[in-house]
Design a protein around this motif. Structure first.
Motif, PDB file in Angstrom:
ATOM      1  N   SER A 236      -6.508  -8.693   0.177  1.00  0.00           N
ATOM      2  CA  SER A 236      -5.849 -10.001   0.342  1.00  0.00           C
ATOM      3  C   SER A 236      -4.397  -9.745   0.726  1.00  0.00           C
ATOM      4  CB  SER A 236      -5.924 -10.792  -0.967  1.00  0.00           C
ATOM      5  OG  SER A 236      -4.890 -10.388  -1.848  1.00  0.00           O
TER       6      SER A 236
ATOM      7  N   ASN B  29       2.392 -14.557  -1.110  1.00  0.00           N
ATOM      8  CA  ASN B  29       1.595 -13.777  -2.065  1.00  0.00           C
ATOM      9  C   ASN B  29       2.400 -12.703  -2.792  1.00  0.00           C
ATOM     10  OD1 ASN B  29      -1.475 -14.584  -1.797  1.00  0.00           O
ATOM     11  ND2 ASN B  29      -0.606 -14.685   0.256  1.00  0.00           N
TER      12      ASN B  29
ATOM     13  N   LEU C 228      -8.913 -12.907   6.518  1.00  0.00           N
ATOM     14  CA  LEU C 228      -8.433 -14.280   6.406  1.00  0.00           C
ATOM     15  C   LEU C 228      -8.653 -14.983   7.741  1.00  0.00           C
ATOM     16  CD1 LEU C 228      -6.818 -15.449   3.904  1.00  0.00           C
ATOM     17  CD2 LEU C 228      -4.795 -15.254   5.336  1.00  0.00           C
TER      18      LEU C 228
END
Length: 343
Positions: A137, A166, A216
């Motif tokens: 991620s 993030n 993503l």
């Protein structure tokens, strides 16, 4: 004209003369003679990218010609280089990401989107098979080398935003300019990047060749909202505001042509769209190219109108990491117009 060139912006005008193309006027942000003759140059941030497909498709369908326009499409590998061509007056318009209009306003340049081709970025963050275990991620961006089309490009902007959102600072990873297509694929295969942001048809080839996987996906409205918190208007036709205001008839014709294409796209299959495009755009084969178009189609608008909340999302995203914009006062109303597409 059905010509595409891949050249540094500064050489574009000279190359046009050398290759027997019609040179389209002076270097003064696209002199008025160009508009009278209906001759225009539009720079695209990668003509063979599916995110910018409406540009070439409009030409293939003959819609520029139907409006009395003689449009030459030029190509640069990254949107930031296309913007340079616009500011230097080499071209009258750019098909590139809307977010550049905000970035340029902060730098004192007034540029606006006149046709909003897309409502989402159409971008995909991919990771190489080798790095898939450690890069799961954007939280794992720290210490990684991540591919972008060019430094200062929209892929660079979005990568930085995903990092900051993030918990990873922009200086904690390394963006690497690798372009798209074969150069991106090679960088991923050779390990010079662990992941990167790219578009179709490159995404389709990454998956098909089994050299990486999707981390993503921002090709759909749902994916855009999940990653960025809203619709993120991207691919657009943007032009210098002064030029737009002094060439309204020409801009209207361009808007007519592009909106006609968007309508055509919304009523035809990916296979029918692919069949209209130059055969050399289907690098991985016809079926894979049609699949790439199918996967990317949700990003496009049907009418060229800016999504209501789109500009706010773009401003929020850019201000999260861009020091030029963080404290800048941006007048979003000046970054786009719906005057032409609504007509």
């Amino acid at each position: 004209m059905r010509t595409q060139l891949k050249l540094p912006a500064a050489l574009a005008a000279a190359a046009l003369a050398l290759t027997g193309l019609t040179a389209c006027g002076s270097s003064s942000a696209g002199g008025s003679a160009d508009a009278k003759d209906g001759k225009l140059k539009i720079m695209v941030g990668g003509l063979d990218k599916v995110i910018y497909l409406p540009a070439r498709l409009t030409q293939q369908l003959g819609y520029f010609k139907a409006e009395g326009l003689d449009v030459t499409l030029l190509t640069e590998p990254a949107g930031v280089q296309a913007t340079t061509s616009l500011l230097s007056g080499d071209v009258q318009g750019v098909v590139g990401f809307y977010d550049h209009t905000l970035d340029l306003q902060a730098k004192g340049k007034q540029v606006e989107s006149v046709v909003q081709l897309a409502q989402t970025p159409g971008e995909v963050e991919v990771v190489s098979n080798k790095a898939a275990g450690e890069l799961t991620s954007p939280k794992d961006f720290k210490g990684k080398k991540l591919g972008v089309t060019g430094l200062g490009s929209s892929t660079d902007f979005l990568t930085k935003y995903l990092a900051v959102k993030n918990g990873v600072q922009t200086q904690e990873f390394t963006p690497v300019a690798v372009g798209a297509g074969q150069t991106f694929l090679s960088a991923l295969q050779q390990g010079s990047i662990q992941g990167g942001m790219t578009t179709d048809p490159t995404v389709a080839q990454v998956v098909n060749k089994k050299i990486g996987k999707v981390l993503l996906d921002m090709r759909t409205p749902e994916g855009s909202k999940q990653a960025l918190g809203g619709l993120y208007p991207s691919s657009s036709l943007y032009m210098n505001t002064d030029w737009v205001n002094s060439h309204k008839d020409t801009v209207q014709k361009l808007a007519n042509a592009f909106v006609r294409t968007l309508t055509w796209m919304s009523t035809h299959t990916p296979e029918q769209i692919a069949a209209k495009m130059p055969s050399d755009y289907a690098q991985g084969g016809k079926e894979l190219y049609a699949q790439a178009i199918k996967d990317t189609l949700p990003m496009f608008t049907k009418d060229g109108v800016m999504p209501a909340d789109g500009p706010d999302t773009v401003e929020r995203v850019l201000k999260a990491f861009n020091p030029n914009l963080k404290n800048a006062s941006i007048d979003l109303r000046k970054t786009y117009t719906t005057e032409f597409v609504k007509k």
